[in-house]
Scaffold this active site. Structure first.
Site, mmCIF file in Angstrom:
data_model
loop_
_atom_site.group_PDB
_atom_site.id
_atom_site.type_symbol
_atom_site.label_atom_id
_atom_site.label_comp_id
_atom_site.label_asym_id
_atom_site.label_seq_id
_atom_site.Cartn_x
_atom_site.Cartn_y
_atom_site.Cartn_z
ATOM 1 N N LEU A 69 18.999 25.511 -5.555
ATOM 2 C CA LEU A 69 18.683 26.896 -5.202
ATOM 3 C C LEU A 69 17.415 26.940 -4.341
ATOM 4 O O LEU A 69 17.277 27.782 -3.450
ATOM 5 C CB LEU A 69 18.495 27.730 -6.477
ATOM 6 C CG LEU A 69 18.295 29.228 -6.266
ATOM 7 C CD1 LEU A 69 19.538 29.858 -5.636
ATOM 8 C CD2 LEU A 69 17.973 29.940 -7.581
ATOM 9 N N HIS B 75 25.380 8.806 -6.264
ATOM 10 C CA HIS B 75 24.776 9.768 -7.192
ATOM 11 C C HIS B 75 23.286 9.459 -7.299
ATOM 12 O O HIS B 75 22.901 8.349 -7.647
ATOM 13 C CB HIS B 75 25.445 9.675 -8.572
ATOM 14 C CG HIS B 75 26.900 10.066 -8.531
ATOM 15 N ND1 HIS B 75 27.713 10.061 -9.630
ATOM 16 C CD2 HIS B 75 27.683 10.475 -7.505
ATOM 17 C CE1 HIS B 75 28.925 10.463 -9.287
ATOM 18 N NE2 HIS B 75 28.940 10.714 -7.999
ATOM 19 N N ARG C 248 25.558 15.184 6.655
ATOM 20 C CA ARG C 248 26.568 16.029 6.001
ATOM 21 C C ARG C 248 26.721 17.327 6.783
ATOM 22 O O ARG C 248 25.727 17.891 7.242
ATOM 23 C CB ARG C 248 26.159 16.338 4.561
ATOM 24 C CG ARG C 248 26.143 15.102 3.657
ATOM 25 C CD ARG C 248 25.581 15.434 2.276
ATOM 26 N NE ARG C 248 25.523 14.245 1.433
ATOM 27 C CZ ARG C 248 24.678 14.091 0.403
ATOM 28 N NH1 ARG C 248 23.829 15.049 0.090
ATOM 29 N NH2 ARG C 248 24.685 12.984 -0.314
ATOM 30 N N THR D 8 34.709 6.714 3.591
ATOM 31 C CA THR D 8 33.470 5.939 3.480
ATOM 32 C C THR D 8 33.712 4.474 3.852
ATOM 33 O O THR D 8 32.787 3.673 3.811
ATOM 34 C CB THR D 8 32.919 6.004 2.040
ATOM 35 O OG1 THR D 8 33.926 5.503 1.155
ATOM 36 C CG2 THR D 8 32.572 7.431 1.643
ATOM 37 N N ASP E 114 28.685 15.680 -3.722
ATOM 38 C CA ASP E 114 27.239 15.757 -3.469
ATOM 39 C C ASP E 114 26.624 17.060 -3.968
ATOM 40 O O ASP E 114 25.665 17.577 -3.393
ATOM 41 C CB ASP E 114 26.940 15.563 -1.968
ATOM 42 C CG ASP E 114 27.498 14.251 -1.460
ATOM 43 O OD1 ASP E 114 27.490 13.282 -2.227
ATOM 44 O OD2 ASP E 114 27.949 14.202 -0.301
#
Ligand code: GDP
Ligand code: IMO
Ligand code: MG
Length: 440
Positions: free
Chosen positions: A331, A41, A304, A128, A13
């Site tokens: 970022l 994705h 997550r 998964t 990820d």
């Protein structure tokens, strides 16, 4: 023209979908080389969001041949659904090809994965539940069904008749679950084969033909280095080799045909499922990363686990993948944090330790952090390094120094154009078509 590999450097990820889609503009083939529909994705084009599990992320470019290589395990039902979804949304899938040597995830694989995980409750791998491990296990045990078998009903029946009683016995005796019927599985599998028949080919021939023609081939990995069967936090890993070497076996290229390896990482760490994660954050910065980064699984919707960037693993990941340059994603998500930490090593029982560590040592490892100033500005509209806040530019410099290879691209949003060409861009110069389009 050599091949280029796109590989995740963390626990998956990292934004491989965005990276692959961005770089795919100037190539002719995009090949997925391992994993299965455990992958998710995401590719964002304008207000359209595509979540791809099996079809390579290059599919949105009309000139590309998307190839599912022999290293992938394919659930044909999921593949057919994904193709239908793409067609419905106006994406031409006529060129999608699947290796005839790719192994098939059969319904009993999915059931075995689910049953094993359910029995272990919270002690499992946290897979998964897509049947990935059992399908790769059958491949290694030489009892697997391959995509090519779906086109040969007599061979298929023979293979199923051999393996099914054994898998049914485990399902029944170990897990108390009902058996699968040979006739029903055979009928489904033959129907999948009929629908996919024109797509199932020798993909090595396709890839080698393209390379011989001087075309550029992009090889797209799923998951990431720390989930690699050999290099990751075993047993809390996936059942294939996401690392660049996996691109050779699973994609059909030789090591000397690979010209560049583009490592993909994000500005912090996440992990889905179980397993050690030394920099995991349970408190406020963790919630910032989860919410601002929208860190929910693309495939399972699971939250997550989030933490600071673990640079203790970075030189290892760069080395085993022979990374030539890096794309740093997300970022922008760090904006608004008063300070940012980077893990540069560990202490285990009071003693300094470096990656790689055995999993039980890693469970006890205390991260050693360096702390950096944060920044507030929204980065999503920035397209040049010179416009970044000094603290953000400094953080990228430190990551580059720790990696030991250039961070060539910096991403500040999910869209293709939300990308900064940082340079030096050695290693991605051949993909200049893509770079020009974002630099402008
Ligand atoms: P993959 O499995 O490596 O392809 O990554 P995922 O698609 O599972 O998760 C990455 C998520 O981050 C996706 O929702 C992307 O659209 C998104 N993304 C990628 N790069 C950036 C970025 O630079 N900034 C932001 N805000 N989102 C990004
Ligand atoms: P992409 O390609 C993040 C994790 C699972 C679990 C472990 C084993 O989107 O980066 P599996 O189903 O493969 O047997 O599960 O691996 N996992 C991923 N985590 N991104 C992925 O894919 C993943 N694919 C598998 O959560 O911990
Ligand atoms: Mg993903």
């Amino acid at each position: 023209m050599p091949a280029t590999v796109v590989v995740g450097l963390q626990w998956g990820d990292e934004g491989k979908g965005k990276t692959t889609d961005l770089l795919a503009r100037s190539v002719s083939l995009v090949v997925r080389y391992q994993g299965g529909d455990n992958a998710g994705h995401t590719v964002v084009v304008g207000d359209e969001v595509f979540k791809l599990h099996l079809v390579p992320s290059g599919v949105l470019h009309p000139h590309i041949t998307p190839v599912i290589g022999s290293g992938v395990v394919v659930n044909p039902r999921i593949l057919l659904d994904e193709i239908a979804m793409l067609e419905e949304r106006g994406v031409d899938t006529s060129r999608v090809r699947v290796s005839r040597a790719a192994h098939v995830i059969m319904p009993y694989h999915v059931e075995l994965d689910r049953a094993a995980e359910a029995r272990l409750d919270n002690e499992g791998i946290g897979t998964t539940r897509r049947g990935i491990g059992p399908a790769y296990a059958d491949r290694a045990w030489r009892t697997g069904i391959r995509m090519g078998d779906l086109l040969r009903p007599a061979t298929l029946r023979q293979k199923l008749a051999r393996v099914l009683p054994e898998r049914n016995a485990i399902l029944h005796e170990t897990f108390g679950l009902p058996a699968f019927e040979l006739d029903a599985i055979q009928a489904d599998a033959v129907a999948w084969g009929e629908q996919l028949t024109h797509r199932v080919v020798d993909t090595v021939g396709l890839v080698q033909g393209a390379l011989a023609n001087g075309e550029h081939v992009l090889l797209e990995g799923a998951q990431g280095t720390l989930l690699d069967l050999d290099h990751g936090t075993y047993p809390f890993v996936t059942s294939s080799n996401p690392t660049a070497g996996g691109a050779c076996n699973g994609g059909g290229v030789g090591p000397r045909q690979i010209g560049q390896v583009i490592g993909v990482m994000k500005a912090y760490s996440t992990r889905v499922g179980s397993g050690p994660f030394p920099t995991e954050l349970g408190d406020e910065p963790g919630r910032h990363l989860l919410e601002k980064g929208r860190e929910f699984g693309t495939t399972t919707g699971r939250r997550r686990r989030c933490g600071w960037f673990d640079a203790a693993t970075l030189p290892y990941a760069v080395a085993v993948n022979s990374v030539s340059s890096i794309m740093l994603n997300k970022l922008d998500i760090l904006s608004g944090l008063p300070e940012i930490k980077l893990c540069t090593g560990y202490r285990v029982d009071g003693v300094s330790a470096t990656w790689p560590l055995e999993v039980d040592d890693l469970e006890r490892a205390q991260p050693v952090y360096e702390t950096f100033a944060g920044w507030d500005a929204d980065l999503s509209g920035i397209r040049r390094m010179s416009e970044l806040p000094a603290a953000a530019a400094a953080y990228v410099d430190v990551l580059e120094e720790l990696a030991g290879v250039p961070i060539a691209l910096v991403s500040v949003g999910p869209e293709r154009n939300q990308t900064i060409v940082r340079g030096p861009v050695d290693g991605v110069r051949e993909l200049a078509g893509a770079l020009e389009s974002v630099a402008g």
